[in-house]
Scaffold this motif. Structure first.
Motif, PDB file in Angstrom:
ATOM      1  N   LEU A 141     -69.042  26.839 -28.855  1.00  0.00           N
ATOM      2  CA  LEU A 141     -69.383  28.126 -28.278  1.00  0.00           C
ATOM      3  C   LEU A 141     -69.626  27.482 -26.550  1.00  0.00           C
ATOM      4  N   ILE A 142     -70.308  26.500 -26.641  1.00  0.00           N
ATOM      5  CA  ILE A 142     -70.585  25.982 -25.170  1.00  0.00           C
ATOM      6  C   ILE A 142     -69.476  25.657 -24.514  1.00  0.00           C
ATOM      7  N   THR A 143     -68.372  24.940 -25.045  1.00  0.00           N
ATOM      8  CA  THR A 143     -67.398  24.408 -24.283  1.00  0.00           C
ATOM      9  C   THR A 143     -66.658  25.593 -23.965  1.00  0.00           C
ATOM     10  N   GLU A 144     -66.318  26.895 -24.771  1.00  0.00           N
ATOM     11  CA  GLU A 144     -65.631  27.936 -24.453  1.00  0.00           C
ATOM     12  C   GLU A 144     -66.391  28.748 -23.249  1.00  0.00           C
ATOM     13  N   LEU A 145     -67.513  28.647 -23.381  1.00  0.00           N
ATOM     14  CA  LEU A 145     -68.269  29.645 -22.288  1.00  0.00           C
ATOM     15  C   LEU A 145     -68.046  28.659 -20.713  1.00  0.00           C
ATOM     16  N   VAL A 146     -68.158  27.399 -20.753  1.00  0.00           N
ATOM     17  CA  VAL A 146     -68.058  26.539 -19.893  1.00  0.00           C
ATOM     18  C   VAL A 146     -67.010  26.523 -19.149  1.00  0.00           C
ATOM     19  N   GLU A 147     -65.786  26.724 -20.112  1.00  0.00           N
ATOM     20  CA  GLU A 147     -64.293  26.559 -19.621  1.00  0.00           C
ATOM     21  C   GLU A 147     -63.875  27.978 -18.954  1.00  0.00           C
ATOM     22  N   CYS A 148     -64.560  29.115 -19.403  1.00  0.00           N
ATOM     23  CA  CYS A 148     -64.440  30.529 -18.761  1.00  0.00           C
ATOM     24  C   CYS A 148     -65.104  30.718 -17.532  1.00  0.00           C
ATOM     25  N   TYR A 149     -66.502  30.220 -17.593  1.00  0.00           N
ATOM     26  CA  TYR A 149     -67.509  30.744 -16.469  1.00  0.00           C
ATOM     27  C   TYR A 149     -67.785  29.545 -15.627  1.00  0.00           C
ATOM     28  N   ASP A 150     -67.981  28.341 -15.940  1.00  0.00           N
ATOM     29  CA  ASP A 150     -68.562  27.161 -15.368  1.00  0.00           C
ATOM     30  C   ASP A 150     -70.038  27.149 -15.367  1.00  0.00           C
ATOM     31  N   TRP A 151     -70.641  25.838 -14.785  1.00  0.00           N
ATOM     32  CA  TRP A 151     -72.112  25.780 -15.175  1.00  0.00           C
ATOM     33  C   TRP A 151     -72.891  26.654 -14.242  1.00  0.00           C
ATOM     34  N   LYS A 152     -72.555  26.891 -13.118  1.00  0.00           N
ATOM     35  CA  LYS A 152     -73.148  27.675 -12.063  1.00  0.00           C
ATOM     36  C   LYS A 152     -73.388  28.996 -12.428  1.00  0.00           C
ATOM     37  N   ILE A 153     -72.271  29.637 -12.905  1.00  0.00           N
ATOM     38  CA  ILE A 153     -72.297  31.077 -13.385  1.00  0.00           C
ATOM     39  C   ILE A 153     -73.451  31.266 -14.589  1.00  0.00           C
ATOM     40  N   LEU A 154     -73.142  30.274 -15.632  1.00  0.00           N
ATOM     41  CA  LEU A 154     -73.977  30.108 -16.750  1.00  0.00           C
ATOM     42  C   LEU A 154     -75.674  30.082 -16.396  1.00  0.00           C
ATOM     43  N   TYR A 155     -75.589  29.258 -15.460  1.00  0.00           N
ATOM     44  CA  TYR A 155     -77.194  29.141 -15.108  1.00  0.00           C
ATOM     45  C   TYR A 155     -77.510  30.617 -14.384  1.00  0.00           C
ATOM     46  N   ALA A 156     -76.817  31.120 -13.477  1.00  0.00           N
ATOM     47  CA  ALA A 156     -76.967  32.042 -12.982  1.00  0.00           C
ATOM     48  C   ALA A 156     -77.352  33.359 -13.811  1.00  0.00           C
ATOM     49  N   ALA A 157     -76.609  33.609 -14.754  1.00  0.00           N
ATOM     50  CA  ALA A 157     -76.580  34.552 -15.797  1.00  0.00           C
ATOM     51  C   ALA A 157     -77.682  34.399 -16.833  1.00  0.00           C
ATOM     52  N   LEU A 158     -77.927  33.042 -17.367  1.00  0.00           N
ATOM     53  CA  LEU A 158     -78.791  32.807 -18.322  1.00  0.00           C
ATOM     54  C   LEU A 158     -80.326  32.177 -18.301  1.00  0.00           C
ATOM     55  N   LYS A 159     -80.257  31.367 -16.744  1.00  0.00           N
ATOM     56  CA  LYS A 159     -81.332  30.975 -16.216  1.00  0.00           C
ATOM     57  C   LYS A 159     -82.003  29.853 -17.260  1.00  0.00           C
ATOM     58  N   LEU A 160     -81.166  29.165 -17.548  1.00  0.00           N
ATOM     59  CA  LEU A 160     -81.451  27.774 -18.454  1.00  0.00           C
ATOM     60  C   LEU A 160     -81.271  26.687 -17.985  1.00  0.00           C
ATOM     61  N   GLU A 161     -82.233  26.005 -17.675  1.00  0.00           N
ATOM     62  CA  GLU A 161     -82.326  24.709 -16.836  1.00  0.00           C
ATOM     63  C   GLU A 161     -81.204  23.703 -17.715  1.00  0.00           C
ATOM     64  N   CYS A 162     -80.857  23.798 -18.703  1.00  0.00           N
ATOM     65  CA  CYS A 162     -79.629  22.721 -19.119  1.00  0.00           C
ATOM     66  C   CYS A 162     -78.427  23.105 -18.564  1.00  0.00           C
ATOM     67  N   PHE A 163     -78.312  24.521 -18.067  1.00  0.00           N
ATOM     68  CA  PHE A 163     -76.930  24.461 -17.187  1.00  0.00           C
ATOM     69  C   PHE A 163     -77.006  24.120 -15.789  1.00  0.00           C
ATOM     70  N   ASN A 164     -78.049  23.725 -15.211  1.00  0.00           N
ATOM     71  CA  ASN A 164     -78.526  23.598 -14.027  1.00  0.00           C
ATOM     72  C   ASN A 164     -78.514  21.903 -13.515  1.00  0.00           C
ATOM     73  N   LEU A 165     -79.568  21.509 -14.177  1.00  0.00           N
ATOM     74  CA  LEU A 165     -79.849  20.088 -14.126  1.00  0.00           C
ATOM     75  C   LEU A 165     -79.134  19.069 -14.853  1.00  0.00           C
ATOM     76  N   ASN A 166     -78.061  18.375 -14.120  1.00  0.00           N
ATOM     77  CA  ASN A 166     -77.277  17.426 -14.864  1.00  0.00           C
ATOM     78  C   ASN A 166     -76.609  18.026 -15.955  1.00  0.00           C
ATOM     79  N   PRO A 167     -75.878  19.215 -15.857  1.00  0.00           N
ATOM     80  CA  PRO A 167     -75.252  19.919 -17.064  1.00  0.00           C
ATOM     81  C   PRO A 167     -74.238  19.082 -17.732  1.00  0.00           C
TER      82      PRO A 167
END
Length: 180
Positions: A18-44
């Protein structure tokens, strides 16, 4: 229950996939902007996200909700399905996932603004402001915001009070299960 789960894109899907599919489609910065979870922001990393999401149920449900309704664009949950966790929800036979939603920082900002506006409208419609709860502190307000980041929702509830949740309109057209 097994038949319903076969109609859920999360059924049998590993969190890592699930995470791999989301990262491949959106990238870490978009996921962080959308979900506001630090695991997508700090050393993702996939491993770091897995570690955090396996330990943090609310964050995992938030990511699964995003996967279902933004990435797979399944119809919104209504009725009894709304109160279920994303992995427990089922969809009517024949409903297939659609193309992932295209997200930009601007579209995410608009979704966040719309969600805040809907939250404020629902809070103001729920009664007088002198209800005894502080207006500026939503953390302990007794509300359960299940909409997730970037999602507008007209539903809210107080813990233990399911009657305060407005009903959502469902399309009566069987060819349009999304209700729009």
């Amino acid at each position: 229950m097994v038949e319903e789960q076969q109609n859920n894109p999360l059924h049998g899907l590993k969190l890592e996939t699930l995470i791999t599919e989301l990262v491949e489609c959106y990238d870490w910065k978009i996921l962080y902007a959308a979900l506001k979870l630090e695991c997508f922001n700090l050393n993702p990393s996939i491993e770091g996200c897995l570690k955090f999401l396996k330990k943090t149920e609310w964050a995992r449900e938030k990511v699964e909700h995003f996967y279902l309704y933004r990435y797979k664009r399944m119809p919104k949950a209504v009725g009894a399905q709304f109160d279920l966790k994303p992995r427990e929800r089922g969809f009517a036979p024949g409903i297939m996932p659609r193309k992932p939603m295209e997200l930009t920082f601007e579209s995410i900002a608009r979704m966040h603004a719309q969600a805040a506006e809907n939250f404020d409208a629902n809070r103001n419609a729920s009664g007088p402001r002198g209800s005894g709860r502080p207006q500026g502190n939503r953390k302990n307000s007794g509300y359960d915001n299940r909409a997730g980041a970037g999602q507008s929702s007209n539903s809210y509830r107080r813990d233990g009070d399911s009657s305060s949740k407005p009903s959502r309109a469902v399309s009566s057209d069987p060819s349009n299960p999304w209700g729009k």
